[in-house]
Design an enzyme around this catalytic site. Sequence first.
Site, PDB file in Angstrom:
ATOM      1  CG  ASN A 141      -3.674 118.216   2.790  1.00 31.00           C
ATOM      2  OD1 ASN A 141      -3.659 119.423   2.587  1.00 31.00           O
ATOM      3  ND2 ASN A 141      -2.663 117.585   3.354  1.00 31.00           N
ATOM      4  CB  VAL A 162       0.880 125.703  -6.697  1.00 27.24           C
ATOM      5  CG1 VAL A 162       0.185 126.998  -6.285  1.00 27.24           C
ATOM      6  CG2 VAL A 162      -0.023 124.903  -7.635  1.00 27.24           C
ATOM      7  N   GLY A 163       3.767 126.387  -5.529  1.00 25.22           N
ATOM      8  CA  GLY A 163       4.628 127.214  -4.694  1.00 25.22           C
ATOM      9  C   GLY A 163       5.699 127.929  -5.504  1.00 25.22           C
ATOM     10  CE  LYS A 166      -2.163 113.170  -7.365  1.00 19.81           C
ATOM     11  NZ  LYS A 166      -1.547 114.176  -6.477  1.00 19.81           N
ATOM     12  CB  ALA A 220      -8.503 124.171  -1.062  1.00 20.94           C
ATOM     13  CE  LYS A 276      -8.237 130.287  -3.642  1.00 16.35           C
ATOM     14  NZ  LYS A 276      -8.670 128.885  -3.643  1.00 16.35           N
ATOM     15  CB  THR A 330       6.916 121.394  -5.190  1.00 16.36           C
ATOM     16  OG1 THR A 330       7.109 120.749  -3.917  1.00 16.36           O
ATOM     17  CG2 THR A 330       8.215 122.070  -5.589  1.00 16.36           C
ATOM     18  CG  PHE A 380      -1.270 114.491  -1.436  1.00 15.35           C
ATOM     19  CD1 PHE A 380      -0.142 114.835  -0.724  1.00 15.35           C
ATOM     20  CD2 PHE A 380      -2.462 115.108  -1.109  1.00 15.35           C
ATOM     21  CE1 PHE A 380      -0.192 115.772   0.296  1.00 15.35           C
ATOM     22  CE2 PHE A 380      -2.537 116.050  -0.092  1.00 15.35           C
ATOM     23  CZ  PHE A 380      -1.392 116.388   0.611  1.00 15.35           C
ATOM     24  CD  GLU A 431       3.227 115.590  -1.987  1.00 13.44           C
ATOM     25  OE1 GLU A 431       3.222 115.700  -0.748  1.00 13.44           O
ATOM     26  OE2 GLU A 431       3.235 116.578  -2.752  1.00 13.44           O
ATOM     27  CB  CYS A 466       2.396 117.619   3.103  1.00  9.33           C
ATOM     28  SG  CYS A 466       2.280 118.308   4.763  1.00  9.33           S
ATOM     29  CD  GLU A 469       3.550 122.043   4.770  1.00  6.46           C
ATOM     30  OE1 GLU A 469       3.840 121.140   3.946  1.00  6.46           O
ATOM     31  OE2 GLU A 469       2.464 122.115   5.356  1.00  6.46           O
TER      32      GLU A 469
END
Length: 494
Positions: free
Chosen positions: A167, A247-248, A349, A192, A190, A245, A399, A397, A299, A265
């Site tokens: 983003n 994936v984190g 989405k 996106a 790395k 969140t 987004f 979220e 975010c 983050e």
Amino acid sequence: MPLDAIPAPVRKPIPRGQLLINGLWRDARDGATMVTTDPTTEAEITTVARASAADAEAAIAAAYDAFETGPWSRMRHEDRAKILFRMADLLDDRVDDFAIREAMDMGMPYRDFCDVIMPHCSGLFRFFAGQAMAHMDGAYRTSYESNIRILTRREPLGVVGAITPWNFPLALTCSKIAPALAAGNVVIHKPASDTPLTALALAQVALDAGVPEGVYNLITGPGGVIGDALVKSPRVDKIAFTGSTSVGMNLIRNGADTVKHQTMELGGKSPNIIFADANMEAALQAAFWGIFWNKGEVCVAGSRILIERSIYDEFVERFSALARDAVLGDPLDPKTQLGPIATKSEYEKILGYVEEGKRTARLTAGGGAPKIGGKGLFIEATVFADASNDLRISQEEIFGPVVPLIPFEDEEDAIRLANATTYGLASGIQTSDLGRALRLADRIKAGTVWLNTWHKYHPNAPFGGYKMSGYGREQGAEALENYTQYKTVWANLG
């Protein structure tokens, strides 16, 4: 200059992207590539190398060797700072190339990139260049014994894996790369898979500025494969991640076996609290840009607007009118306010959340997905009134350019609603009562609180979240804490 007098930049061919490993551009070992697509035209832009686990291991080996045997971590702070200052200058010199790449790759309006994003990115390198000189030296301390001296040193961690989202591809990369390099670490970036174009240009900037071979490595490809290799490798000392969140949480789990340093983050569902005594015009603008800047793919977007009951109807009417007038279009057009959604999967989405909102709240603006010239992943600025805080559109979220408007009764009700979420990344309070603003700021559980404004950032201001919005801080002198470790040396002077 009037917007219609600003000449619109044009799309341009982008060269095929390769991997940067140990100072050399190269294809993936198996020759695999992937396509990156323009969300405005839905046409292919170019192809980039699709790295495998073997390529990731090659980058890790190069970075590890560069840290252990190369000059970067041992370089004088002043010499390292000179290279970072040079990177900042090159970024500013190449702003047009970066802006066009980001507009084509993810739909960021060209003018927003030039006016806001690039000054922030080059500023990050200048700020951390200064921090490297000011805050990386050791300090002597005394002990109870007169012949003992204590030296406390700050040292780099080693190999940093920077995993960045789609983003804000450049801004969220620079917020990791600048402090990591300033502290003397080496980096594997790395980006996106959907938005790699500015990452490629930034890696070339590092080479051109004189970053030694192996210190800055770039690997493009699938997040599951590459991210897994980085987070599980014992030779990678830290992961700096911005993303969802979920994936984190996986990265945190996978990094536990090597007790890896991590900065997270993560997601947000930030409340923007509008009190009846706020300057209405200013509050409307703060709310509009708080959610709709970068088409809501932010975010820290003000994605829940809480409005005091006595002005609720007026605010709903005027805010909805602003949303209906929002200009969708090509991000290279200076008049565009909302560009296309960055990826097809995100577009679908968000539209799912729009349909959810239509079932559970009152649609007062937007809700459509128009094509421009028959193409493009566009979604209108969408507003849902009469929403409650427990709806999916109020808790999850989205987004994207979708926002619920939620009424509240008084200060206590506003705080209760603001904190009733698993997230805690950002928040805002719009009021003419400074005492109230500061009183509420103390009670909101979020890493950033904006008072009578939104979307203000600076390299010297730390940024990060509470609760499930993550931990660690980017930007500010505090960020160096996340890229260094302390060593205590005891010396017996005899």
